[in-house]
Design a protein around this motif. Structure first.
Motif, short mmCIF file in Angstrom:
data_model
loop_
_atom_site.label_atom_id
_atom_site.label_comp_id
_atom_site.label_asym_id
_atom_site.label_seq_id
_atom_site.Cartn_x
_atom_site.Cartn_y
_atom_site.Cartn_z
N SER A 33 0.82 -1.21 0.00
CA SER A 33 0.00 0.00 0.00
C SER A 33 0.86 1.26 0.00
O SER A 33 0.53 2.25 -0.67
CB SER A 33 -0.95 -0.01 1.21
OG SER A 33 -1.85 -1.09 1.14
N THR A 34 1.94 1.22 0.75
CA THR A 34 2.85 2.37 0.77
C THR A 34 3.48 2.58 -0.60
O THR A 34 3.68 3.72 -1.04
CB THR A 34 3.96 2.15 1.82
OG1 THR A 34 3.37 1.86 3.08
CG2 THR A 34 4.82 3.40 1.96
N LEU A 35 3.78 1.49 -1.29
CA LEU A 35 4.36 1.60 -2.62
C LEU A 35 3.38 2.25 -3.60
O LEU A 35 3.78 3.06 -4.45
CB LEU A 35 4.76 0.21 -3.13
CG LEU A 35 5.41 0.18 -4.52
CD1 LEU A 35 6.71 0.95 -4.52
CD2 LEU A 35 5.64 -1.26 -4.95
N LEU A 39 4.33 5.57 -5.71
CA LEU A 39 4.35 5.55 -7.18
C LEU A 39 3.38 6.56 -7.78
O LEU A 39 3.71 7.26 -8.74
CB LEU A 39 3.99 4.16 -7.70
CG LEU A 39 5.10 3.13 -7.84
CD1 LEU A 39 4.51 1.77 -8.17
CD2 LEU A 39 6.09 3.55 -8.91
N PHE A 40 2.18 6.64 -7.22
CA PHE A 40 1.12 7.38 -7.88
C PHE A 40 0.63 8.61 -7.11
O PHE A 40 -0.32 9.26 -7.53
CB PHE A 40 -0.07 6.45 -8.15
CG PHE A 40 0.28 5.27 -9.01
CD1 PHE A 40 0.60 5.44 -10.34
CD2 PHE A 40 0.32 4.00 -8.48
CE1 PHE A 40 0.94 4.36 -11.14
CE2 PHE A 40 0.66 2.90 -9.26
CZ PHE A 40 0.97 3.09 -10.60
N GLY A 41 1.28 8.93 -6.01
CA GLY A 41 0.89 10.11 -5.26
C GLY A 41 -0.12 9.80 -4.17
O GLY A 41 -0.49 8.65 -3.93
N LYS A 42 -0.59 10.83 -3.50
CA LYS A 42 -1.51 10.67 -2.38
C LYS A 42 -2.82 10.05 -2.84
O LYS A 42 -3.43 10.48 -3.81
CB LYS A 42 -1.78 12.04 -1.74
CG LYS A 42 -2.61 11.95 -0.47
CD LYS A 42 -2.77 13.33 0.14
CE LYS A 42 -3.60 13.26 1.42
NZ LYS A 42 -3.76 14.60 2.04
N LEU A 43 -3.26 9.02 -2.11
CA LEU A 43 -4.49 8.33 -2.47
C LEU A 43 -5.71 9.08 -1.94
O LEU A 43 -5.70 9.63 -0.86
CB LEU A 43 -4.50 6.91 -1.89
CG LEU A 43 -3.28 6.04 -2.16
CD1 LEU A 43 -3.53 4.63 -1.69
CD2 LEU A 43 -2.92 6.04 -3.62
N TRP A 98 5.55 -7.83 -7.62
CA TRP A 98 5.64 -8.60 -6.38
C TRP A 98 6.52 -7.82 -5.41
O TRP A 98 7.66 -7.48 -5.74
CB TRP A 98 6.23 -9.99 -6.62
CG TRP A 98 6.15 -10.84 -5.39
CD1 TRP A 98 6.94 -10.76 -4.27
CD2 TRP A 98 5.20 -11.88 -5.11
NE1 TRP A 98 6.55 -11.67 -3.33
CE2 TRP A 98 5.48 -12.38 -3.82
CE3 TRP A 98 4.15 -12.44 -5.85
CZ2 TRP A 98 4.74 -13.41 -3.24
CZ3 TRP A 98 3.42 -13.46 -5.26
CH2 TRP A 98 3.73 -13.94 -3.98
N VAL A 99 5.99 -7.55 -4.22
CA VAL A 99 6.69 -6.74 -3.23
C VAL A 99 7.16 -7.64 -2.10
O VAL A 99 6.37 -8.40 -1.53
CB VAL A 99 5.77 -5.63 -2.68
CG1 VAL A 99 6.54 -4.71 -1.74
CG2 VAL A 99 5.15 -4.82 -3.83
N SER A 100 8.45 -7.57 -1.77
CA SER A 100 9.01 -8.42 -0.72
C SER A 100 9.99 -7.62 0.12
O SER A 100 10.72 -6.76 -0.40
CB SER A 100 9.72 -9.63 -1.35
OG SER A 100 10.05 -10.59 -0.37
N ALA A 101 10.01 -7.89 1.41
CA ALA A 101 10.86 -7.14 2.34
C ALA A 101 12.27 -7.71 2.39
O ALA A 101 12.45 -8.92 2.56
CB ALA A 101 10.24 -7.15 3.74
#
Length: 254
Positions: A33-35, A39-43, A98-101
């Motif tokens: 969600s942070t990504l 990427l696209f600005g404030k939701l 795919w997002v991974s820590a």
């Protein structure tokens, strides 16, 4: 990013023809969600729609000057999605992130889910598998733990933090069987956002076909749309901000 962009949940509305469908996958607390916000600005979510907790994903409509450009699908932790649900979600995607820590050593479960997804996609004859980009988050938590002085040159053997990031990138590429050029290390922590506005955007555009690239570029401000993203990607690679080949191997041509 331009302030005129908005993201709203489109649960009751059809997807506009030509909209780009981007799917974000990954385990809980990996930073999906942070990504999206980075990427696209404030939701700005729709206030007249109540999210359904039983949905496999939450879609957002990305608009610019009243025109729908993309649908962004954010899943809950992918470890909680049944394989059938995951495949149904992936079947609508034009592009998968795919997002991974980086600081989580256990990746076997993620790899198993990704393998099942790729196997199902290769079995389809009606469409090609969408491009896959692996985003490695939380790189600021790699050793040395208290150091954070970007930008980092991942080819500099004298910089311990850079070498930790390089090791994470190469390990993720091998563990997930993803080309190293499709692995982008980022930081999403408040006040520390790094490698998103330039490196990640350039990597996404590099993997897309011409029509998809045109659609995604509309999400950017006029000045950034005119930027030579291929040249920028080459410059970022030369600066060591991302790797196009495993250390010691010749990079692929851009």
């Amino acid at each position: 990013m331009a302030s005129s962009k908005t993201l709203v949940t489109p649960e009751a509305s059809p997807v506009a023809e030509g909209s780009l469908r981007i799917l974000l996958l990954g385990f809980s607390n990996s930073g999906k969600s942070t990504l999206i916000g980075a990427l696209f600005g404030k939701l700005r979510a729709a206030t007249d729609l109540t999210p359904d907790p039983n949905r496999a994903l939450t879609p957002y409509r990305l608009e610019h000057q009243g025109r729908e450009l993309a649908i962004i699908y954010d899943t809950p932790g992918s470890e909680r999605l049944a394989h059938k649900s995951l495949h149904e979600v992936a079947n609508v995607a034009d592009f998968i992130i795919w997002v991974s820590a980086a600081h989580r050593p256990e990746r076997q479960s993620e790899r198993q889910i990704l393998d099942a997804l790729r196997l199902a996609q290769t079995a389809r004859v009606d469409r090609r598998p969408p491009p896959l980009l692996l985003v490695v988050t939380h790189i600021d938590r790699l050793r040395p733990l208290r150091e954070w002085q970007p930008p980092y040159d991942l080819t500099n053997p004298d910089d311990l933090k850079a070498m930790s990031i390089q090791a994470a990138v190469t390990a993720f590429s091998a563990d997930f069987e993803v080309p190293i050029a499709s692995v982008v290390p980022v930081c999403l922590a408040e006040g520390r956002v790094y490698n998103v506005d330039d490196t990640l955007w350039a990597a996404m555009l590099d993997l897309m076909d011409r029509d998809q690239r045109i659609r995604l570029l509309r999400c950017l401000g006029a000045g950034r749309r005119e930027e030579n993203w291929t040249l920028l990607r080459r410059q970022l690679a030369n600066a060591g901000r991302l790797l196009l080949a495993f250390p010691g191997r010749a990079p692929r041509r851009l």
